[in-house]
Design a protein around this motif. Structure first.
Motif, PDB file in Angstrom:
ATOM      1  N   TYR A  82       0.807  -1.218   0.000  1.00  0.00           N
ATOM      2  CA  TYR A  82       0.000   0.000   0.000  1.00  0.00           C
ATOM      3  C   TYR A  82       0.844   1.273   0.000  1.00  0.00           C
ATOM      4  O   TYR A  82       0.292   2.376  -0.057  1.00  0.00           O
ATOM      5  CB  TYR A  82      -0.933   0.014   1.202  1.00  0.00           C
ATOM      6  CG  TYR A  82      -2.195  -0.788   1.015  1.00  0.00           C
ATOM      7  CD1 TYR A  82      -3.401  -0.184   0.663  1.00  0.00           C
ATOM      8  CD2 TYR A  82      -2.201  -2.172   1.191  1.00  0.00           C
ATOM      9  CE1 TYR A  82      -4.560  -0.925   0.496  1.00  0.00           C
ATOM     10  CE2 TYR A  82      -3.350  -2.922   1.024  1.00  0.00           C
ATOM     11  CZ  TYR A  82      -4.534  -2.296   0.677  1.00  0.00           C
ATOM     12  OH  TYR A  82      -5.680  -3.043   0.500  1.00  0.00           O
ATOM     13  N   ALA A  83       2.164   1.143   0.092  1.00  0.00           N
ATOM     14  CA  ALA A  83       3.032   2.319   0.150  1.00  0.00           C
ATOM     15  C   ALA A  83       3.172   2.948  -1.235  1.00  0.00           C
ATOM     16  O   ALA A  83       3.418   2.247  -2.217  1.00  0.00           O
ATOM     17  CB  ALA A  83       4.402   1.927   0.690  1.00  0.00           C
ATOM     18  N   HIS A  84       3.043   4.260  -1.302  1.00  0.00           N
ATOM     19  CA  HIS A  84       3.147   4.981  -2.572  1.00  0.00           C
ATOM     20  C   HIS A  84       4.345   5.931  -2.613  1.00  0.00           C
ATOM     21  O   HIS A  84       4.474   6.732  -3.538  1.00  0.00           O
ATOM     22  CB  HIS A  84       1.862   5.776  -2.823  1.00  0.00           C
ATOM     23  CG  HIS A  84       0.677   4.927  -3.142  1.00  0.00           C
ATOM     24  ND1 HIS A  84      -0.086   4.319  -2.164  1.00  0.00           N
ATOM     25  CD2 HIS A  84       0.126   4.560  -4.332  1.00  0.00           C
ATOM     26  CE1 HIS A  84      -1.063   3.629  -2.735  1.00  0.00           C
ATOM     27  NE2 HIS A  84      -0.957   3.751  -4.039  1.00  0.00           N
ATOM     28  N   GLY A  85       5.212   5.860  -1.615  1.00  0.00           N
ATOM     29  CA  GLY A  85       6.319   6.789  -1.529  1.00  0.00           C
ATOM     30  C   GLY A  85       7.429   6.530  -2.521  1.00  0.00           C
ATOM     31  O   GLY A  85       7.555   5.434  -3.082  1.00  0.00           O
ATOM     32  N   ASP A  86       8.255   7.557  -2.731  1.00  0.00           N
ATOM     33  CA  ASP A  86       9.469   7.396  -3.536  1.00  0.00           C
ATOM     34  C   ASP A  86      10.488   6.547  -2.785  1.00  0.00           C
ATOM     35  O   ASP A  86      11.390   5.967  -3.389  1.00  0.00           O
ATOM     36  CB  ASP A  86      10.060   8.769  -3.867  1.00  0.00           C
ATOM     37  CG  ASP A  86       9.105   9.620  -4.684  1.00  0.00           C
ATOM     38  OD1 ASP A  86       8.990   9.379  -5.901  1.00  0.00           O
ATOM     39  OD2 ASP A  86       8.461  10.518  -4.103  1.00  0.00           O
ATOM     40  N   ALA A  87      10.359   6.516  -1.471  1.00  0.00           N
ATOM     41  CA  ALA A  87      11.140   5.620  -0.622  1.00  0.00           C
ATOM     42  C   ALA A  87      10.243   5.177   0.512  1.00  0.00           C
ATOM     43  O   ALA A  87       9.301   5.880   0.898  1.00  0.00           O
ATOM     44  CB  ALA A  87      12.387   6.315  -0.078  1.00  0.00           C
ATOM     45  N   VAL A  88      10.500   3.996   1.037  1.00  0.00           N
ATOM     46  CA  VAL A  88       9.672   3.462   2.115  1.00  0.00           C
ATOM     47  C   VAL A  88      10.572   3.009   3.259  1.00  0.00           C
ATOM     48  O   VAL A  88      11.637   2.418   3.040  1.00  0.00           O
ATOM     49  CB  VAL A  88       8.791   2.291   1.618  1.00  0.00           C
ATOM     50  CG1 VAL A  88       9.645   1.176   1.043  1.00  0.00           C
ATOM     51  CG2 VAL A  88       7.910   1.760   2.743  1.00  0.00           C
ATOM     52  N   ILE A  89      10.157   3.326   4.473  1.00  0.00           N
ATOM     53  CA  ILE A  89      10.874   2.929   5.687  1.00  0.00           C
ATOM     54  C   ILE A  89       9.989   1.956   6.450  1.00  0.00           C
ATOM     55  O   ILE A  89       8.816   2.247   6.707  1.00  0.00           O
ATOM     56  CB  ILE A  89      11.199   4.148   6.575  1.00  0.00           C
ATOM     57  CG1 ILE A  89      12.129   5.109   5.827  1.00  0.00           C
ATOM     58  CG2 ILE A  89      11.832   3.708   7.891  1.00  0.00           C
ATOM     59  CD1 ILE A  89      12.332   6.437   6.544  1.00  0.00           C
ATOM     60  N   THR A  90      10.523   0.806   6.805  1.00  0.00           N
ATOM     61  CA  THR A  90       9.790  -0.158   7.626  1.00  0.00           C
ATOM     62  C   THR A  90      10.401  -0.163   9.020  1.00  0.00           C
ATOM     63  O   THR A  90      11.631  -0.171   9.172  1.00  0.00           O
ATOM     64  CB  THR A  90       9.842  -1.567   7.028  1.00  0.00           C
ATOM     65  OG1 THR A  90      11.210  -1.978   6.878  1.00  0.00           O
ATOM     66  CG2 THR A  90       9.171  -1.605   5.657  1.00  0.00           C
ATOM     67  N   MET A  91       9.556  -0.160  10.034  1.00  0.00           N
ATOM     68  CA  MET A  91      10.042  -0.144  11.413  1.00  0.00           C
ATOM     69  C   MET A  91       8.953  -0.640  12.352  1.00  0.00           C
ATOM     70  O   MET A  91       7.765  -0.634  12.002  1.00  0.00           O
ATOM     71  CB  MET A  91      10.496   1.262  11.801  1.00  0.00           C
ATOM     72  CG  MET A  91       9.436   2.330  11.653  1.00  0.00           C
ATOM     73  SD  MET A  91      10.115   4.033  11.716  1.00  0.00           S
ATOM     74  CE  MET A  91      10.997   4.029  13.273  1.00  0.00           C
ATOM     75  N   ASP A  92       9.357  -1.074  13.544  1.00  0.00           N
ATOM     76  CA  ASP A  92       8.414  -1.511  14.561  1.00  0.00           C
ATOM     77  C   ASP A  92       7.928  -0.312  15.360  1.00  0.00           C
ATOM     78  O   ASP A  92       8.634   0.698  15.477  1.00  0.00           O
ATOM     79  CB  ASP A  92       9.057  -2.537  15.491  1.00  0.00           C
ATOM     80  CG  ASP A  92       9.356  -3.853  14.787  1.00  0.00           C
ATOM     81  OD1 ASP A  92       8.738  -4.107  13.728  1.00  0.00           O
ATOM     82  OD2 ASP A  92      10.200  -4.624  15.290  1.00  0.00           O
ATOM     83  N   GLY A  93       6.743  -0.454  15.949  1.00  0.00           N
ATOM     84  CA  GLY A  93       6.129   0.659  16.647  1.00  0.00           C
ATOM     85  C   GLY A  93       6.316   0.661  18.143  1.00  0.00           C
ATOM     86  O   GLY A  93       5.582   1.346  18.858  1.00  0.00           O
ATOM     87  N   ASP A  94       7.299  -0.101  18.668  1.00  0.00           N
ATOM     88  CA  ASP A  94       7.506  -0.167  20.119  1.00  0.00           C
ATOM     89  C   ASP A  94       8.652   0.717  20.585  1.00  0.00           C
ATOM     90  O   ASP A  94       9.103   0.619  21.725  1.00  0.00           O
ATOM     91  CB  ASP A  94       7.758  -1.610  20.545  1.00  0.00           C
ATOM     92  CG  ASP A  94       8.932  -2.252  19.807  1.00  0.00           C
ATOM     93  OD1 ASP A  94       9.633  -1.533  19.065  1.00  0.00           O
ATOM     94  OD2 ASP A  94       9.124  -3.472  19.955  1.00  0.00           O
ATOM     95  N   MET A  95       9.162   1.582  19.679  1.00  0.00           N
ATOM     96  CA  MET A  95      10.245   2.530  19.947  1.00  0.00           C
ATOM     97  C   MET A  95      11.623   1.865  20.031  1.00  0.00           C
ATOM     98  O   MET A  95      12.617   2.542  20.322  1.00  0.00           O
ATOM     99  CB  MET A  95       9.979   3.326  21.230  1.00  0.00           C
ATOM    100  CG  MET A  95       8.699   4.145  21.202  1.00  0.00           C
ATOM    101  SD  MET A  95       8.683   5.390  19.881  1.00  0.00           S
ATOM    102  CE  MET A  95       9.980   6.505  20.415  1.00  0.00           C
TER     103      MET A  95
END
Length: 316
Positions: A82-95
């Motif tokens: 679903y990402a439409h960016g020129d670049a995509v960052i994947t990360m966890d949401g627990d900091m």
């Protein structure tokens, strides 16, 4: 230019607002538009409600609710689709994947790198057992696998659109994204960091899930276990021949020998165990073939907030 940030969520109600505030603070200082894509992986707490509220307040927040729990790697895949960016960052949401590192990821991308991988040097609240098993798992994987898998690698990374479009062509169910990204090629660079403790809550990545992910990595990138089963079978065959020779020697050279059930029992249990292990290894690979030939979808969603249609150009 647009940056996409993909965050899988599973029962993280205590971390959602803190993560959103931290990412928003960082992204407002960068000269990029952005979208923050949360993928709720079948949470049973109030995570989905909190995400819905965020999506209502901020149209840059996009929320995908999966119909059930599909697992971390599939949730990441959904967000990437679903990402439409020129670049995509994947990360966890627990900091534990610090949002403060996002500007550095972007800087390395701007220097011309297609993939910016992060390497976790250590985790402040990790137990010695987790650190030990993680370290030696990667060492074993690099011995067996056909692609290099960096020790300490994580799913905190940046990919440009070219790398992402290639990654989206990999549609296997038993997904090990760290290995797949390493297999892409392109120009990759590493960024080292120390993972802080979780902001709140406990890890939802149980021992069973870690073992499952580890098996996915082995089965996806190596046929060594199948060969190992054959080698163990050959070794047990040779050992059986030696055992037969020993029994014949004792029978003909000793007059006091007592018919030994122990030798027979050891032989039966040893050979039976070897055969069952070999069948188990074959069954693991065969089960994965069975999953793939059914061609079922990787995931399906039940609701979507602020979402555009997924880019399916490279997912067929």
């Amino acid at each position: 230019m647009l940056l996409s940030i993909v965050v899988p969520v599973y029962n993280e109600e205590a971390n959602i607002l803190k993560f959103y505030q931290s990412v928003t603070e960082v992204m407002t200082k960068l000269a990029y538009d952005y979208e923050l894509i949360y993928v709720d992986d079948g949470s049973t707490d109030s995570s989905s409600s909190l995400l819905h509220e965020l999506a209502d307040r901020d149209k840059r927040v996009k929320v995908l609710l999966l119909a059930r729990n599909f697992g971390h790697q599939i949730a990441l895949t959904c967000g990437l689709d679903y990402a439409h960016g020129d670049a995509v960052i994947t990360m966890d949401g627990d900091m534990q994947h610090p949002p403060a590192l996002i500007p550095e990821l972007v800087r390395l991308w701007e220097e011309g790198n297609d993939v910016v991988r992060t390497i976790r040097d250590s985790t402040e609240d990790a137990s010695w057992m987790k650190a030990f098993t993680s370290k030696y798992y990667y060492k074993v994987m690099n011995i067996m696998a056909n692609v290099p898998i960096v020790e300490g690698g994580s799913d905190f990374r940046l990919m440009n659109r070219k790398a992402l479009n290639t990654l989206k062509r990999f549609r296997e169910h038993g997904r090990f994204l760290r290995g797949i990204v390493g297999d892409l090629g392109y120009k990759q660079v590493e960024l080292h960091f120390v993972a802080p403790p979780r902001f709140a809550g406990v890890s939802k990545f149980s021992v069973r899930k870690m073992i499952h992910l580890a098996l996915d990595g082995v089965a996806a990138f190596s046929t060594v276990p199948l060969r190992l089963a054959m080698y163990v079978g050959l070794a047990s065959g040779l050992l059986s021949i030696l055992m037969i020779l020993h029994i014949l020697f004792v029978h003909f050279m000793s007059a006091t020998v007592v018919s030994g059930w122990a030798t027979l029992a050891v032989a039966i249990f040893f050979l039976g165990g070897v055969q069952l292990i070999a069948l188990g290894i074959i069954g693991e690979y065969l089960g994965r073939v069975f999953e793939e030939v059914k061609h079922r979808p990787l995931y399906w969603t039940k609701e979507c907030y602020n979402c555009e249609k997924p880019d399916n150009t490279h997912t067929k």
